[in-house]
Design an enzyme around this catalytic site. Structure first.
Site, PDB file in Angstrom:
ATOM      1  N   ASP A  93      19.333   5.290  22.216  1.00 13.74           N
ATOM      2  CA  ASP A  93      20.714   4.876  22.436  1.00 13.74           C
ATOM      3  C   ASP A  93      20.839   4.444  23.896  1.00 13.74           C
ATOM      4  O   ASP A  93      19.901   4.543  24.687  1.00 13.74           O
ATOM      5  CB  ASP A  93      21.673   6.017  22.087  1.00 13.74           C
ATOM      6  CG  ASP A  93      23.052   5.505  21.690  1.00 13.74           C
ATOM      7  OD1 ASP A  93      23.380   4.351  22.014  1.00 13.74           O
ATOM      8  OD2 ASP A  93      23.809   6.263  21.062  1.00 13.74           O
ATOM      9  N   TRP A  94      22.014   3.969  24.250  1.00 16.45           N
ATOM     10  CA  TRP A  94      22.288   3.323  25.539  1.00 16.45           C
ATOM     11  C   TRP A  94      21.883   4.212  26.720  1.00 16.45           C
ATOM     12  O   TRP A  94      22.459   5.260  26.952  1.00 16.45           O
ATOM     13  CB  TRP A  94      23.782   2.996  25.599  1.00 16.45           C
ATOM     14  CG  TRP A  94      24.284   2.345  26.837  1.00 16.45           C
ATOM     15  CD1 TRP A  94      24.594   2.948  28.013  1.00 16.45           C
ATOM     16  CD2 TRP A  94      24.579   0.953  27.010  1.00 16.45           C
ATOM     17  NE1 TRP A  94      25.069   2.025  28.917  1.00 16.45           N
ATOM     18  CE2 TRP A  94      25.067   0.794  28.321  1.00 16.45           C
ATOM     19  CE3 TRP A  94      24.478  -0.159  26.181  1.00 16.45           C
ATOM     20  CZ2 TRP A  94      25.460  -0.450  28.825  1.00 16.45           C
ATOM     21  CZ3 TRP A  94      24.877  -1.394  26.687  1.00 16.45           C
ATOM     22  CH2 TRP A  94      25.356  -1.534  27.985  1.00 16.45           C
TER      23      TRP A  94
END
Length: 728
Positions: free
Chosen positions: A298-299
């Protein structure tokens, strides 16, 4: 049925996209391996990195492709690019997206290893939500209320068609997390609380996206939907039993449906960040669930191991831990160079083996081969399909009627509409709409066109009704008009938000909205409350049970107003049923239908249970039966429409297991039967319940758990009917 078939054929013809994967696993890997064997260490490290596409636009922000974009691509060598929620090229139009992404693809073919461009990924979670001109559908929670996986599949395929028209290949969707605590900010992104009911929706979403030529991503593996205190990215304490009975079924369903990618949970489980968990990302995901595709972070979550979790001393250690745990591709949106240097150091000093780096790079290359990126392909048209009819049909399927003292349907008299949600695109669409935090947030000012409730009610009112609308900001004039009205419709809703910004620890609406509701109830006129929200909300005690009708509209998308008007006027009904348990008090937040018996013998009763919903008609269940087969148990029941109007009967099939030695839920939702019926019509419905949905995972407190179908008597409840069968 003819209408649905026509719509499906239309989508197939217009999309024109070849389903993915486009190559067999062996052919895709063979072609990927041929590229891998030509790559240097630096090229492999670039291949396992995902850069923000702003790096290649003028000024590093929204704009045209930079003159030196090719040089930057050649230097960074990213395997993938992405946009953040709301980041867009200029112009932010379908044509602008198509041209920008096609241009970056062409530059990638010129300057990246093997002539293989970076794959572009985006969050298109309820339509292509970053593009103002796109049709936006109800968020997943509303689709969960429809209990119609075929509808979810159709929407997903329509989304894929729009993505491919703009040269987008990869969707960070669907969410396979469960919505178990409504305080959590991403509750509305889930399909609901029940593992097997969510599993059916996840499989449908994967099938729809990938049949439309776009790779699906199951997220967020695993336990992201069980954060402590209902706070986004908080630590989740999950037992082995809960992992297997609750958290894994939706992911398993998505993997079986062929999902090409999985995104890791950016939170932690049992005190360990998932991005550093070899047990979860390799032991469970790879070995137990047999996932062979791409695992993406994820980010910025590898760096968060250092900056937020403080579990690793520096980025070199964090990079090594995440790659060794099982992360193949790092979503490093801003500082790709910093991560590349850290990973290179980790490889050169032996913290990451060359074989593991090769494995990760090979998976990225194989992923792109499956998407057809190794071959020339036609450009997207840059023209979106008009999906408004589908969006309206989807919104209509979600609408859930919770209370009605016969005020609805509206037939005659003077109707006054008010409330902030009566004409607000921001509230109606919710988060992940133009900007990830919703309309009006961030640096994107575009407001999508919607069918709002007030406009639709006025435009489609029958001759026997007069409809007026006043904003709640004009309180004196509003109350004067309310005194003359026969019915008042108050449209309330949560302000748009996403992730941690959408956490709602009190399950409340803004005070100003509560004040408005209190004022209109004070007029003594019948009040219809229409709620647009991504979770159940709790009204103050003095307002409870005072509304004449209560409609849960969830976050209904572009055509929500038109769908609501049809339902409020009685042209359609309310087929939606709650996909979650609605607590009666804040202390009951997190109460679910599958909660096992408590030692004190007390069973908390929710305000509205899972599957609850009223309609303009009524249904009766009779003649239930259950028959064991080699594959599971076939459950049959006859459903009759006992009312005077057509409607959709939806019933959750609940199973009760024999004693296992561990606490078992009294009712385990294992499936749904559903049918649209005319007045007086009866139909026998059938559901095959696979044996795995009846497995109990048993074991001692700290020991391993073993899943198996126990011998004994199984009871199935459908509506008021029960059926029993002995297994084996």
């Amino acid at each position: 049925m003819k209408h649905l078939l026509t719509a499906a054929l239309l989508l197939t013809g217009v999309a024109g996209a070849q389903a993915v994967p486009r190559l067999s696993p062996s052919e895709a890997e063979s072609r990927a391996r041929a590229v891998l064997e030509t790559m240097t260490l630096d090229e492999k490290i670039g291949q396992v990195s995902m850069a923000h596409f702003f790096r290649f636009l003028e000024g590093g922000r929204s704009g045209p492709i930079a003159p030196n974009a090719g040089e930057i691509l050649s230097r960074l060598r990213p395997g993938a690019t992405l946009n953040g929620g709301g980041d867009a090229p200029q112009p932010n139009t379908p044509r602008g997206w198509a041209d920008t992404l096609r241009g970056l693809e062409a530059l990638g073919r010129e300057g990246l290893p093997g002539g293989l461009p970076a794959v572009f990924g985006t969050d298109a979670v309820h339509g292509v939500n970053n593009v103002p001109g796109a049709t936006l559908y109800p968020h997943n929670l509303g689709l969960g209320a429809a209990f119609d996986p075929a509808l979810t599949q159709e929407i997903s395929r329509a989304t894929a068609a729009d993505m491919r028209s703009m040269n987008m290949d990869w969707n960070f969707s669907p969410v396979a997390d469960l919505g178990r605590d409504p305080r959590w900010g991403r509750f509305y992104e889930t399909f609901g609380e029940s593992p097997w009911l969510v599993a059916d929706q996840v499989a449908a979403a994967v099938t729809g996206l990938q049949s439309g030529g776009v790779a699906a991503t199951l997220k967020h593996f695993v336990g992201y939907g069980s954060p402590g205190l209902g706070r986004d990215r908080a630590n989740a304490e999950i037992s082995e039993r809960a992992l297997h009975e609750l958290n894994l079924p939706p992911f398993q369903a998505g993997i079986r449906a062929g999902a090409l990618a999985v995104m890791a949970n950016s939170g932690s489980v049992n005190g360990l960040p998932v991005h550093a968990s070899h047990e979860l990302l390799t032991g469970v995901l790879r070995e137990e669930l047999s996932f062979g595709g791409l695992v993406v972070s994820d980010w910025n979550d590898v760096e968060r191991l250092v900056t937020v979790y403080k579990t690793h001393a520096d980025l070199v250690q964090a990079a090594a831990a995440s790659v060794n745990a099982g992360i193949d591709l790092y979503m490093v949106p801003n500082d790709v160079e910093k991560y590349g240097a850290a990973l290179k150091e980790a490889v050169e000093d032996g913290q990451v083996s060359p074989a593991r780096l090769d494995e990760a790079a090979l998976r990225v290359l194989t992923f792109k081969a499956q998407l057809g990126l190794m071959d020339a392909r036609p450009a997207g048209s840059g023209v979106l399909i008009d999906h408004r009819a589908l969006a309206k049909r989807a919104a209509a399927a979600t609408l859930t009627l919770l209370e009605n003292d016969q005020t609805l349907p509206l037939k005659k008299g003077r109707v006054l509409v008010t409330g902030p949600a009566m004409d607000s695109a921001a509230i109606q669409l919710g988060g992940w709409s133009v900007n990830w935090q919703g309309v009006g947030k961030g640096n994107v000012t575009d407001v999508p066109k919607i069918s709002s409730l007030a406009t639709a009610l006025k435009a489609s009112a029958p001759a026997s009704l007069t409809v007026s609308a006043l904003p709640d900001t004009k309180r004196a004039a509003l109350l004067q008009a309310a005194a003359k009205a026969d019915t008042i419709i108050v449209a309330l809703g949560e302000p748009p938000a996403a992730e941690s910004q959408a956490n709602n620890s009190t399950l409340s609406l803004p005070p100003a909205q509560i004040g408005l509701l209190r004022d209109v109830l004070g007029t003594g006129k019948p009040v219809v409350l229409v709620l647009m929200a991504g979770r159940p909300v709790l009204l103050p005690e003095d307002l409870q049970n005072r509304v004449s009708a209560f409609v849960m509209a969830y976050l209904p998308g572009s055509e929500g107003g038109a769908a609501l008007a049809d339902a409020l006027y009685g042209r359609t009904g309310f087929p939606g049923r709650l996909p979650f348990t609605w607590p009666g008090t804040l202390g009951e937040a997190g109460l679910t239908a599958d909660r096992p018996p408590e030692g004190a013998g007390e069973a908390p009763l929710p305000l509205y249970p899972l599957g609850f919903g009223r309609d303009y008609t009524s249904f009766r269940t009779t003649d239930a039966g259950a028959v064991a087969t080699d594959a599971g148990v076939r459950v049959n029941v006859t459903v009759t429409n006992t009312g005077d109007v057509a409607g959709t009967g939806t019933f959750i099939v609940n199973a009760s297991l024999p004693p296992t030695g561990n606490l078992e839920t009294v009712r385990r939702p294992v499936g749904v039967v559903r049918a649209a019926l005319k007045p007086g019509e009866a139909r026998t419905l059938s559901l095959m319940v696979p044996l795995e949905r009846l497995e109990a995972f048993t074991g001692d407190v700290f020991g391993p758990v073993i899943g198996k179908v126990q011998d004994g008597l199984y009871m199935f409840q459908i509506g008021d009917e029960t059926a029993a069968v002995n297994l084996p």
